[in-house]
Design a protein around this motif. Structure first.
Motif, PDB file in Angstrom:
ATOM      1  N   ARG A  87     -32.987 -52.356  13.652  1.00 39.08           N
ATOM      2  CA  ARG A  87     -32.865 -53.410  14.253  1.00 39.08           C
ATOM      3  C   ARG A  87     -33.402 -54.574  13.515  1.00 39.08           C
ATOM      4  NH1 ARG A  87     -34.949 -51.974  18.350  1.00 39.08           N
ATOM      5  NH2 ARG A  87     -33.095 -50.679  19.193  1.00 39.08           N
ATOM      6  N   ALA A 117     -24.591 -47.679  15.928  1.00 34.63           N
ATOM      7  CA  ALA A 117     -24.611 -48.250  17.130  1.00 34.63           C
ATOM      8  C   ALA A 117     -25.429 -49.601  16.975  1.00 34.63           C
ATOM      9  CB  ALA A 117     -25.175 -47.666  18.158  1.00 34.63           C
ATOM     10  N   ARG A 121     -24.092 -53.512  17.889  1.00 30.07           N
ATOM     11  CA  ARG A 121     -24.592 -54.256  18.812  1.00 30.07           C
ATOM     12  C   ARG A 121     -24.979 -55.514  18.269  1.00 30.07           C
ATOM     13  NH1 ARG A 121     -26.724 -49.472  20.839  1.00 30.07           N
ATOM     14  NH2 ARG A 121     -28.734 -50.128  20.025  1.00 30.07           N
ATOM     15  N   THR A 122     -25.679 -55.431  17.178  1.00 29.73           N
ATOM     16  CA  THR A 122     -26.291 -56.596  16.527  1.00 29.73           C
ATOM     17  C   THR A 122     -25.237 -57.795  16.059  1.00 29.73           C
ATOM     18  OG1 THR A 122     -28.175 -55.420  16.185  1.00 29.73           O
ATOM     19  CG2 THR A 122     -28.170 -57.486  14.943  1.00 29.73           C
TER      20      THR A 122
END
Length: 124
Positions: A87, A117, A121-122
């Motif tokens: 992230r 994933a 999403r980011t």
């Protein structure tokens, strides 16, 4: 190898949160971009790792690098989990990097699904 070790030595200690470009020794790349995630005080936390990544993207732009490969910085024995490290990499790269720069995440196969994933999403 020994040539890489010699090229990555610095004359002064670097603080966690810094980034530096050195020669890559016998690696197939011409340069290596290092992020400092630990210093004499110990391992850095997420905030200092974030600062190191932002600094790395700036160094990459300064050196006009176009393609980077990176592990999950701060994971694998560091203070972050694989998903936390992914992230941070994706968010800082998206927010700070030169848009001509390409980032390739190098992950263990066991982390791949979770990292994909997070990247999906980011980027959405």
């Amino acid at each position: 190898g020994e040539r890489f070790a010699a090229q990555r030595r610095t004359t002064t200690p670097l603080e966690a949160g810094a980034a530096v470009v050195t020669g890559a020794g016998d690696l197939p790349a011409g340069l290596a971009l290092h992020v400092v995630v630990a210093d004499e005080r110990g391992a850095a936390g997420a905030d200092r790792i974030r600062r190191a990544l932002v600094s790395a993207w700036q160094r990459a732009s300064d050196w006009q690098l176009r393609r980077l490969a990176a592990p999950l910085v701060g994971a694998d024995g560091g203070p972050l989990t694989g998903p936390e490290a992914a992230r941070l990499l994706v968010e800082t790269f998206r927010d700070q990097a030169d848009n001509r720069l390409e980032l390739v995440l190098v992950v263990d196969s066991s982390d791949r699904e979770a990292v994909e994933a997070i990247v999906g999403r980011t980027q959405a």
